[in-house]
Design an enzyme around this catalytic site. Structure first.
Site, mmCIF file in Angstrom:
data_model
loop_
_atom_site.group_PDB
_atom_site.id
_atom_site.type_symbol
_atom_site.label_atom_id
_atom_site.label_comp_id
_atom_site.label_asym_id
_atom_site.label_seq_id
_atom_site.Cartn_x
_atom_site.Cartn_y
_atom_site.Cartn_z
ATOM 1 N N HIS A 82 -10.817 -6.306 1.149
ATOM 2 C CA HIS A 82 -10.068 -5.703 -0.015
ATOM 3 C C HIS A 82 -10.271 -6.536 -1.356
ATOM 4 O O HIS A 82 -10.434 -7.763 -1.099
ATOM 5 C CB HIS A 82 -8.500 -5.811 0.047
ATOM 6 N N ASP A 161 5.662 0.626 -0.681
ATOM 7 C CA ASP A 161 4.614 -0.058 -1.583
ATOM 8 C C ASP A 161 4.207 0.950 -2.726
ATOM 9 O O ASP A 161 4.028 0.850 -3.852
ATOM 10 C CB ASP A 161 3.245 -0.421 -0.950
ATOM 11 N N ARG A 168 6.279 -0.495 -11.003
ATOM 12 C CA ARG A 168 5.573 -1.897 -11.494
ATOM 13 C C ARG A 168 4.620 -1.683 -12.459
ATOM 14 O O ARG A 168 4.789 -2.304 -13.640
ATOM 15 C CB ARG A 168 4.790 -2.667 -10.383
ATOM 16 N N SER A 183 1.962 -5.958 -1.546
ATOM 17 C CA SER A 183 1.668 -4.868 -1.734
ATOM 18 C C SER A 183 0.190 -4.743 -1.173
ATOM 19 O O SER A 183 -0.018 -3.346 -0.482
ATOM 20 C CB SER A 183 1.501 -4.512 -3.390
ATOM 21 N N LYS A 187 -0.556 -2.707 2.970
ATOM 22 C CA LYS A 187 -1.377 -1.415 3.196
ATOM 23 C C LYS A 187 -2.379 -1.916 4.027
ATOM 24 O O LYS A 187 -2.779 -0.991 5.089
ATOM 25 C CB LYS A 187 -2.053 -1.242 1.868
HETATM 26 N N1 URA Z 1 -3.444 -3.934 -5.788
HETATM 27 C C1 URA Z 1 -2.500 -3.506 -5.111
HETATM 28 O O1 URA Z 1 -2.641 -2.772 -4.116
HETATM 29 N N2 URA Z 1 -1.219 -3.982 -5.178
HETATM 30 C C2 URA Z 1 -0.976 -4.694 -6.337
HETATM 31 O O2 URA Z 1 0.011 -5.101 -6.587
HETATM 32 C C3 URA Z 1 -2.258 -4.811 -7.333
HETATM 33 C C4 URA Z 1 -3.491 -4.488 -6.982
#
Ligand code: URA
Length: 451
Positions: A82, A161, A168, A183, A187
């Site tokens: 990621h 999320d 957000r 967050s 995931k």
């Molecule tokens: N990417 C994400 O998945 N969440 C965040 O809060 C910032 C970047």
């Protein structure tokens, strides 16, 4: 539970216990806590942070708010990567098939562009016909048959999320280290992985500009992975300039194809191989980084990963012929060459200006769900430190019409800062660029990368 009292306690620096915090999140999902109350809570977290216990509760609740995938029957290591987001960051496209080619399952769930930063889903969808909205059954079938599938976050994965993220992004509460960490990790942990590699971007074009913040984010996420039994390694990589030589969805797919054929820009290859080596070690394919790097490098030059990429495109409904003939990718009607206005040395290529520039050209969104033009964007021929002569081509604007090409030309000219040799255009007088790979963070330590 009185939401206002709970928000006040967080605002005043108090610690919330797991039961009341979970109750608050549950009430939000049920509609008993209003959006404005959650917004106020998020702002309190932005200023006060979360204690380790509160962070743990948040990650736990986010994870359990949805489905946690179980791919243990695939019978092999499952490792994903990621990136925290940047400009020109097309690494996932060559990386996922490369690592899958080496024997690791890569169940990659990616996002769309956010603000100035591009998104893997938008890049993939610039391939005519490519579907990122696969069902979980299709996702699994892609993994079984090709060891790699790339999709978007489904409704089943970490729905808390999803809701908090949207909130957000419109309430000025994105840039909080614990909120970003929770967050991302909720995931990724829902993907049923055996290992995870994080590319934490640092610099002007990243969400976190300062090195100490990037390291803290990396340490927080690595810690969350370790606590939940998913070995996680993070690399801090440079985003004080864009990665590669293109920004814009279809343009970046072209560059990714070049990388998959053993070519392309050297920085893209370097970051891809460094992350691939980490994934191969976590996947148990190689015992340590040196042989893993060598394996990944040889594979990239062998042409095998591009065949896996081609099969993935075909399986996900896309036109596999783009691999042999990238001209089948969407192109902008106007391709305007841009020349250097003066002779000198390139001091900086501003990723933020180019990232927002792509959005202005129509290649990114200013509102959720907006349609984008996949062919637009920028390509450039120079990097910081290169010498250029006045009148020499420094880049190309890919635009929908002449008016936007004019605007794009102004953006590109400003983004590529040229100073007469020996001087600097930077405010602090420096002409330094960050090392491409600066830190490696594991559960045990933070190490500076020396090459
Ligand atoms: N990417 C994400 O998945 N969440 C965040 O809060 C910032 C970047």
């Amino acid at each position: 539970m009185n939401p206002a009292r709970l928000i006040e306690r967080k605002r005043d620096g108090g610690e919330l216990d797991p039961a009341e915090l979970s109750g608050f999140f549950a009430a939000y999902l049920d509609g008993a806590v209003e959006e404005y109350q959650m917004s106020a809570f998020l702002m309190a977290v932005l200023f006060r942070g979360l204690t380790p216990g509160e962070l743990d509760t948040l990650v736990d609740f986010m994870l359990r708010s949805g489905e946690v995938l179980d791919f243990s029957d695939l019978g092999g290591p499952r490792v994903d990567k990621h990136s925290t987001g940047g400009v020109g960051d097309k690494v996932s496209l060559p990386l996922a098939p490369l690592v899958a080619e080496a024997g690791v399952f890569v169940p990659m769930m990616s996002g769309r562009g956010l603000g100035h930063s591009g998104g893997t889903l938008d890049k993939l969808e610039s391939i005519p016909g490519f579907r990122t909205g696969l069902s979980l059954a299709e996702f699994r079938a892609g993994l079984v048959e090709n060891r790699v599938a790339m999709i978007g976050q489904t409704d089943e994965i970490a729905p808390l999320d999803r809701r908090l993220y949207d909130l957000r992004s419109v309430t000025g509460t994105v840039n909080s280290i614990p909120l970003i960490a929770a967050s991302i990790m909720s995931k990724k942990l829902a993907e049923g992985l055996t290992g995870l590699v994080l590319d934490v971007k640092c610099g002007r074009g990243a969400f976190l500009r300062e090195e100490e913040d990037a390291i803290e984010l990396a340490r927080t996420m690595v810690g969350i992975g370790a606590t939940r039994g998913v070995p996680t390694t993070a690399l801090v990589t440079a985003m004080d300039r864009p990665l590669g030589r293109t920004a814009g969805n279809a343009l970046e797919v072209r560059e990714a194809i070049e990388c998959l054929m053993g070519g392309g820009p050297s920085d893209l290859r370097e970051v891809t191989l460094a992350l691939a080596a980490e994934m191969l070690v976590l996947g148990g394919i190689d015992p340590d980084l040196a042989p893993a790097h060598e394996r990944a490098s040889k594979l990239l030059d062998s042409g095998a990963p591009i065949e896996r990429f081609r099969r993935m495109i075909e399986r996900q409904g896309g036109d596999p012929a783009v691999v042999d003939d990238p001209d089948r990718l969407p192109r902008a009607p106007i391709e305007r060459e841009v020349q250097a206005g003066s002779t000198g040395v390139v001091q900086a290529v501003d990723p933020l200006a180019l990232g927002f520039g792509v959005v202005e050209l129509g290649g990114g969104r200013t509102r959720l769900g907006e349609a984008i033009h996949p062919g637009v964007g920028f390509s450039w021929d120079v990097s910081p430190g290169d010498e250029v002569r006045a009148g020499e081509r420094i880049g190309v604007v890919h635009a929908r019409n002449e008016g936007e090409a004019d605007r794009g030309e102004a953006i590109l000219t400003q983004a590529i800062q040229i100073a007469p040799d020996g001087t600097s255009t930077r405010e602090d007088g420096s002409s330094k660029v960050r090392p491409l790979l600066s830190h490696r963070i594991t559960d045990e330590r933070v190490a500076r990368i020396r090459i």
